[in-house]
Design an enzyme around this catalytic site. Structure first.
Site, PDB file in Angstrom:
ATOM      1  CB  CYS A  31      -0.811   0.195   1.138  1.00  0.00           C
ATOM      2  SG  CYS A  31      -1.662   1.597   1.583  1.00  0.00           S
ATOM      3  CB  CYS A  34       0.316   1.619   4.272  1.00  0.00           C
ATOM      4  SG  CYS A  34      -1.455   1.286   3.957  1.00  0.00           S
TER       5      CYS A  34
END
Length: 88
Positions: A31, A34
């Site tokens: 991600c 993230c």
């Protein structure tokens, strides 16, 4: 990020009778957003803020329990109860 400021205030004002506060960081290695949060979270950890990292690919059951359907998701717990959530 309002939630992160709440965490900081809760921990900064800590005394021996302070509530149990923890930030759950639901993320995954693949991600991009993230990964962008990693430096901020590392600074917070270095400063002593309690952060629990949860990789949703390694612990999908916990992600389901907290109804995490998008990442990154941050859940602020006080005394084990969710008080705030930030998604995206």
């Amino acid at each position: 990020m309002k939630m992160l400021m709440l965490l900081m205030l809760a921990v900064d004002g800590a005394s021996t009778s302070a509530p149990d506060v923890q930030l759950l960081d639901f993320s995954a290695g693949y991600c991009g957003p993230c990964q962008q949060m990693v430096p901020i979270l590392q600074q917070m950890e270095t400063a002593g803020y309690p952060i629990r990292k949860i990789d949703i690919t390694e612990d999908p059951e916990l992600a389901r329990r907290f109804k995490v359907d998008r990442i990154p998701t941050f859940v602020l717990l006080v005394e084990g109860q969710e008080v705030e959530r930030f998604v995206g």
